[in-house]
Enzyme design. Structure first.
Site, PDB file in Angstrom:
ATOM      1  CG  ASP A   1       0.126  22.986  53.808  1.00 54.42           C
ATOM      2  OD1 ASP A   1      -0.485  23.077  54.894  1.00 54.42           O
ATOM      3  OD2 ASP A   1       1.568  22.927  53.844  1.00 54.42           O
TER       4      ASP A   1
ATOM      5  CE  LYS B   1       1.637  22.515  57.452  1.00 56.87           C
ATOM      6  NZ  LYS B   1       2.909  23.101  56.501  1.00 56.87           N
TER       7      LYS B   1
ATOM      8  CB  CYS C   1       3.141  19.777  54.098  1.00 54.19           C
ATOM      9  SG  CYS C   1       4.361  21.271  54.220  1.00 54.19           S
TER      10      CYS C   1
HETATM   11  C1  VGL Z   1       5.487  23.152  51.629  1.00 56.69           C
HETATM   12  C2  VGL Z   1       7.500  23.898  51.130  1.00 56.69           C
HETATM   13  C3  VGL Z   1       7.397  24.583  52.103  1.00 56.69           C
HETATM   14  C4  VGL Z   1       4.263  22.162  51.766  1.00 56.69           C
HETATM   15  C5  VGL Z   1       5.201  24.148  52.685  1.00 56.69           C
HETATM   16  O1  VGL Z   1       3.196  22.423  51.976  1.00 56.69           O
HETATM   17  O2  VGL Z   1       4.640  20.834  51.145  1.00 56.69           O
HETATM   18  N1  VGL Z   1       6.295  22.802  51.210  1.00 56.69           N
HETATM   19  N2  VGL Z   1       6.427  25.038  52.647  1.00 56.69           N
END
Ligand code: VGL
Ligand code: ZN
Length: 198
Positions: free
Chosen positions: A9, A107, A152
């Protein structure tokens, strides 16, 4: 052992100026790019939510970002709207070497369930397909980097270890959100799952 680098991410919304900015989220990008050259396989994940996703505070009347609610699958932190499919904020950091990636795994596309982990949605049972991809490629050794350490990256690392992969988290190439002690809790849960944290 076949090794892969799993980059979690590294998207604009998780970098300074983004909707769910992680402090120093952008400073890890050059180090991640350099590390890619050491791996025979590079895989990226991309948080990818439909507008109105159930993890967004704006989808729950009277709730604010970072409130905790009970969902059918367990507790869920409510987030600011982020990483909406097709939005600028969902794009990878512009300096990330995306071209090196063999796979981009999206995702969080299920409107009713969040997905921190690259392996399972937050119900801990609905698979993303990543396990099958790795096994069919003979990959059994994963190094994780990216955002956010305590969400994540943590959930992905713990799931990977539970599935039997050898897992290393390069904490110098991760940054966290740290909500109510979540950073410490994440380090403990990864250690307990036999994840090597360097
Ligand atoms: C994430 C919160 C919401 C992350 C993704 O990538 O850690 N955290 N969505
Ligand atoms: Zn998300």
């Amino acid at each position: 052992m076949t090794r892969a680098l799993l980059v979690i991410d590294v998207q604009k919304d998780f970098c300074p100026g983004g909707a769910l900015a992680v402090e120093e989220g952008d400073v890890i990008v050059p180090g991640i790019n350099a590390l890619m050259t050491d791996f025979p396989a590079v895989l990226l994940t991309q948080d990818w939510h439909p507008a109105g996703h159930s993890s967004f505070a704006t989808s729950h009347e009277g709730k604010s970002p970072f409130d905790l609610i009970d969902m059918s699958y367990g507790p869920q932190v409510l987030w600011p709207d982020h990483c909406i499919q097709g939005s600028l904020g969902a794009q990878f950091h512009p300096d990330l070497t995306v071209d090196r990636a063999d796979l981009i795994l999206r995702k969080g596309y299920n409107p009713d369930i969040d997905s921190y982990s690259a392996f399972f949605e937050n119900d801990h049972t609905t698979p993303t397909g990543l396990e099958g991809y790795l096994r069919t490629r003979g990959i059994d050794d994963l190094t994780l980097v990216g955002l956010a350490t305590d969400f994540c990256v943590n959930f992905s690392a713990v799931d990977a270890a539970k599935l039997g992969f050898k897992v290393t988290v390069r904490s110098d190439l991760c940054r966290g959100i740290d909500l109510g002690g979540s950073m410490q809790a994440a380090l403990e849960s990864m250690a307990e799952a036999q994840v090597t944290i360097t």
